[in-house]
Design an enzyme around this catalytic site. Structure first.
Site: not given
Ligand code: ADP
Ligand code: ADP
Ligand code: ZN
Length: 216
Positions: A13, A88, A127, A163, A174
């Site tokens: 995302k 979420r 990541r 992270r 998660r």
């Molecule tokens: P991810 O890479 O899992 O999509 P995020 O950066 O979106 O990670 O989220 C990291 C953490 O921040 C989540 O595990 C949660 O603890 C908190 N968080 C983020 N967005 C939300 C949400 N919409 N509601 C509740 N907690 C959230």
């Molecule tokens: P999210 O925001 O949904 O948690 P991220 O965008 O942070 O996910 O992506 C998670 C990991 O996967 C990162 O290390 C990113 O570089 C990698 N990644 C993202 N899209 C792809 C893809 N299409 N193919 C392979 N690796 C990907």
């Protein structure tokens, strides 16, 4: 356009939102980034969120919804935005719908980025994120041009870091939280007729092309 990117942790995302925002000229709003920014500034909100984030649990809905509604009320979000990581839970989705309804607004499109659990684990374990602009990289799939440094930021402040919540134990938690609390949103938005599912297990560029096609 008001868009939601829905998908499990690691689905891509953030990677997609970081380029879609330029294409659509709409801000990328990620609740995880907002919590991490609050934490790095040491605000009460950041400190409250930290305990939940460390365990891989959701920050309580009331705290999260308040923060998000405040963010989408900023002037740069007046004509639309890309939400990443919000909503979420069903309670968050309903709170967002209510708030939008009271302003005569609505979500235009929900894009589900669909990726299998094995691939999610591979992605999260490799990541690395930019401390300055939050752009995600991957050691194998999407490496930075220079080791340990963000491609877009200055060499001085584009340091990449892993992270804490991308550790294997927390990742498992998660993914469970996603299945229990977030996956029900797929039915919720399908029933509204605004969800499109995209195969997230393709090259980054192909996922981007599918997302743009779904928005046309
Ligand atoms: P991810 O890479 O899992 O999509 P995020 O950066 O979106 O990670 O989220 C990291 C953490 O921040 C989540 O595990 C949660 O603890 C908190 N968080 C983020 N967005 C939300 C949400 N919409 N509601 C509740 N907690 C959230
Ligand atoms: P999210 O925001 O949904 O948690 P991220 O965008 O942070 O996910 O992506 C998670 C990991 O996967 C990162 O290390 C990113 O570089 C990698 N990644 C993202 N899209 C792809 C893809 N299409 N193919 C392979 N690796 C990907
Ligand atoms: Zn950067």
């Amino acid at each position: 356009m008001r868009i939601i990117l829905l998908g499990a942790p690691g689905a891509g995302k953030g990677t997609q939102a970081a380029t879609l925002n330029e294409e659509l000229n709409a801000p990328h709003i990620a609740t995880g980034d907002l919590f991490r920014a609050a934490l790095s500034q040491g605000t009460p909100l950041g400190l409250e969120a930290k305990s939940y984030m460390d365990r891989g649990e959701l920050v309580p809905d009331n705290v999260t919804v308040r923060m998000l509604l405040e963010r989408i009320s900023q002037p740069d979000a007046a004509d639309g935005y890309i939400l990443d990581g919000f909503p979420r839970s069903l309670a968050q989705a309903e709170a967002l719908d209510d708030a939008l309804k009271s302003r005569n607004e609505n979500i235009d499109k929900v894009l589900l980025v669909d990726v299998s659990e094995d691939e999610l684990v591979r992605r999260l374990s490799g990541r690395w994120i930019c401390r300055t602009c939050q752009k995600p990289f991957h050691v194998i799939n999407n490496p930075p041009k220079k080791d340990g440094l963000c491609d877009v930021c200055d060499p001085e402040d584009g340091e990449l870091y892993q992270r804490d919540d991308d550790k294997p134990e927390t990742v498992r938690n998660r993914l469970g939280v996603y299945q229990d609390q977030t996956a029900p949103l797929i039915d919720y938005y399908t029933a509204q007729g605004i969800l499109t599912s995209i195969n997230g297990e393709q090259e980054i560029e192909s996922v981007r092309a599918d997302l743009l096609a779904a928005l046309e």
